[in-house]
Design a protein around this motif. Structure first.
Motif, PDB file in Angstrom:
ATOM      1  N   LYS B 120      52.514  25.654  70.060  1.00  6.01           N
ATOM      2  CA  LYS B 120      51.878  24.476  70.211  1.00  6.01           C
ATOM      3  C   LYS B 120      50.601  24.389  71.246  1.00  6.01           C
ATOM      4  CE  LYS B 120      51.788  19.717  69.886  1.00  6.01           C
ATOM      5  NZ  LYS B 120      53.109  18.716  70.228  1.00  6.01           N
ATOM      6  N   ASP B 121      49.814  24.068  70.465  1.00 10.10           N
ATOM      7  CA  ASP B 121      48.273  24.024  71.275  1.00 10.10           C
ATOM      8  C   ASP B 121      47.526  23.026  70.726  1.00 10.10           C
ATOM      9  OD1 ASP B 121      45.614  24.304  72.308  1.00 10.10           O
ATOM     10  OD2 ASP B 121      45.942  26.625  72.498  1.00 10.10           O
ATOM     11  N   SER B 122      47.620  21.871  71.384  1.00  9.42           N
ATOM     12  CA  SER B 122      46.995  20.669  70.840  1.00  9.42           C
ATOM     13  C   SER B 122      45.517  20.573  70.687  1.00  9.42           C
ATOM     14  CB  SER B 122      47.427  19.261  71.930  1.00  9.42           C
ATOM     15  OG  SER B 122      46.843  19.712  73.125  1.00  9.42           O
ATOM     16  N   LYS B 123      44.915  21.363  71.349  1.00 10.67           N
ATOM     17  CA  LYS B 123      43.257  21.574  71.113  1.00 10.67           C
ATOM     18  C   LYS B 123      43.003  22.504  69.810  1.00 10.67           C
ATOM     19  CE  LYS B 123      41.896  20.238  75.646  1.00 10.67           C
ATOM     20  NZ  LYS B 123      41.614  20.852  76.998  1.00 10.67           N
ATOM     21  N   ARG B 124      43.604  23.622  70.093  1.00 18.48           N
ATOM     22  CA  ARG B 124      43.225  24.593  69.091  1.00 18.48           C
ATOM     23  C   ARG B 124      43.851  24.261  67.464  1.00 18.48           C
ATOM     24  NH1 ARG B 124      45.065  31.369  69.289  1.00 18.48           N
ATOM     25  NH2 ARG B 124      43.864  31.686  67.221  1.00 18.48           N
ATOM     26  N   TYR B 125      45.059  23.799  67.611  1.00 24.19           N
ATOM     27  CA  TYR B 125      45.497  23.214  66.442  1.00 24.19           C
ATOM     28  C   TYR B 125      45.563  21.914  66.100  1.00 24.19           C
ATOM     29  CZ  TYR B 125      47.265  28.126  66.991  1.00 24.19           C
ATOM     30  OH  TYR B 125      47.285  29.548  67.125  1.00 24.19           O
ATOM     31  N   ALA B 126      44.581  21.224  66.523  1.00 19.00           N
ATOM     32  CA  ALA B 126      44.399  19.869  66.521  1.00 19.00           C
ATOM     33  C   ALA B 126      44.577  19.423  64.928  1.00 19.00           C
ATOM     34  CB  ALA B 126      43.034  19.360  67.208  1.00 19.00           C
ATOM     35  N   SER B 127      43.971  19.945  64.088  1.00 21.07           N
ATOM     36  CA  SER B 127      43.853  19.569  62.786  1.00 21.07           C
ATOM     37  C   SER B 127      45.450  19.737  61.930  1.00 21.07           C
ATOM     38  CB  SER B 127      42.974  20.339  61.823  1.00 21.07           C
ATOM     39  OG  SER B 127      43.594  21.733  61.743  1.00 21.07           O
ATOM     40  N   THR B 128      46.435  20.281  62.931  1.00 18.41           N
ATOM     41  CA  THR B 128      47.784  20.392  62.133  1.00 18.41           C
ATOM     42  C   THR B 128      48.839  19.835  63.186  1.00 18.41           C
ATOM     43  OG1 THR B 128      47.747  22.834  62.506  1.00 18.41           O
ATOM     44  CG2 THR B 128      47.338  22.195  60.358  1.00 18.41           C
ATOM     45  N   GLY B 129      48.257  18.825  63.820  1.00 13.52           N
ATOM     46  CA  GLY B 129      49.275  18.264  64.414  1.00 13.52           C
ATOM     47  C   GLY B 129      49.671  19.048  65.728  1.00 13.52           C
ATOM     48  N   GLY B 130      48.672  19.683  66.159  1.00 10.37           N
ATOM     49  CA  GLY B 130      48.832  20.602  67.442  1.00 10.37           C
ATOM     50  C   GLY B 130      49.657  21.653  67.259  1.00 10.37           C
ATOM     51  N   TRP B 131      50.179  22.132  66.145  1.00  9.84           N
ATOM     52  CA  TRP B 131      51.057  23.271  65.963  1.00  9.84           C
ATOM     53  C   TRP B 131      50.514  24.297  65.071  1.00  9.84           C
ATOM     54  CZ3 TRP B 131      55.384  23.808  68.462  1.00  9.84           C
ATOM     55  CH2 TRP B 131      56.107  22.612  69.044  1.00  9.84           C
TER      56      TRP B 131
END
Lengths: 170, 170
Positions: B120-131
Motif C-alpha cells: 500500500k502506497d496511496s500516492k505512488r499507486y493512486a491509479s490502482t486503488g493505492g496498491w
C-alpha cells in the motif's frame, strides 16, 4: 502446575530478532485453563507466530488448518534440528472450510473449531515422547478422554519424526 | 526505483513489540528483482510474518495458500482500520495441494508455486486503488502482462474492502 511452559508469541519474535533465544520458560496465557493430563495451556500470542505450514482436513471434519511455531520450534525447523529442543511449542489452528463469497474457486476459513498445542519438555513428558498435548475449543480444553488419544496417534504414525506430523512448508 | 517500500519481516515483529511502529519505509530484499509496472519486491522476512488466513484454491490450480501480513497490515486487521495505511504489505504464499503420506484425511503443501505481494502506497499507486502488486515464481517476477491482470480482478470483486480479498481468520 509448577511451571509455565508456553512461550510468548510476539515477545518470542522480538527475542529471536534480538538474539535472546534460549529462554525456554516464558509465559502461558494466564487466562487460559490447563488441559487435562498434560497441563498445557494456550500460549500467549500464538496468533502472531510464524507459519510452519497450512493443511486441509477432508470431510467429515472439513477444515482448513494452519500450524505455527514459537521461536524455538521455528529454529529447529529452519536448522533441521531433531529432536525438537525443550521449549518448542507448536500450535495448530483450524476452521471450517467455507466457500469464498468473493471468488468461486477459493475456499476460506469459516468458524474457528479447535486449537491444538504440542509442548516439548523431555523430562516432564518423558512417557509421551517428550511432548505434552492440549486441545482447546473456544479457549477451553476438551476432556481427558480426548487428550488420551493425542499421543497414541502421533506415536503410531510419525514416531520417526519426533512425533510431529507437520513438515516446514517449502 | 526511488523508494524501497517493502517492510522487513522479523524486524517488523520486533518493531511491533518494541513500539517502533510508524516506520513505513524499510528494506526490501536486495536480492529480489522488482516486479514490472509496480516495482514491488519480495519483502525480507515474510516467511516469519503473522497469519492473516489460510485459503484453498480448487482445480485447475489446486493449491493450499496462506496470507500473511507485515506489522502495519496486521495492526489494521486487528484494529479494523480501513483503508489499510500506507506501508501495509500482504503476502500470499501458495503450494500445490498434496495428499499427506502420514494421515489419510489430510492434505499438505507440495511444491511452492507463486508468492504474491500487495504493497500500500496511496500516492505512488493512486491509479490502482493505492496498491502495488507483485507476483513471483521461484523468486522472480512474472511478466508485465500477468501484472496487468492483478488490480482489475481485485477492483471488480472487492473494491468495497480496499481491494483486499482476505479477511482476518477468526
Amino acid at each position: 502446575m509448577k511451571r509455565r511452559l508456553i512461550a510468548a508469541g510476539v515477545f518470542g519474535s522480538a527475542a529471536l530478532t534480538l538474539g535472546l533465544i534460549g529462554v525456554v520458560e516464558v509465559r502461558g496465557d494466564s487466562r487460559s485453563p490447563s488441559a487435562p493430563i498434560y497441563g498445557v495451556q494456550l500460549p500467549e500470542g500464538y496468533r502472531d507466530w510464524p507459519l510452519v505450514a497450512p493443511a486441509q482436513e477432508a470431510a467429515p471434519l472439513d477444515e482448513l488448518r494452519v500450524i505455527v511455531g514459537n521461536p524455538i520450534a521455528m529454529r529447529a525447523y529452519r536448522d533441521n534440528i531433531h529432536p525438537f529442543p525443550d521449549g518448542s511449542v507448536l500450535v495448530k489452528r483450524a476452521w471450517k472450510h467455507e466457500q469464498s463469497p468473493d471468488f468461486e474457486p477459493a475456499s476460506i476459513p469459516g468458524a474457528a473449531t479447535t486449537v491444538q498445542v504440542m509442548v516439548k519438555d523431555s523430562k516432564r513428558y518423558a512417557s509421551t515422547g517428550g511432548w505434552g498435548y492440549g486441545r482447546f475449543i473456544d479457549g477451553r480444553p476438551v476432556d481427558e478422554a480426548q487428550h488420551r488419544t493425542c499421543h497414541a496417534c502421533h506415536a503410531a504414525r510419525v514416531s520417526d519424526r519426533d512425533y510431529v506430523f507437520t513438515r516446514y512448508a517449502p
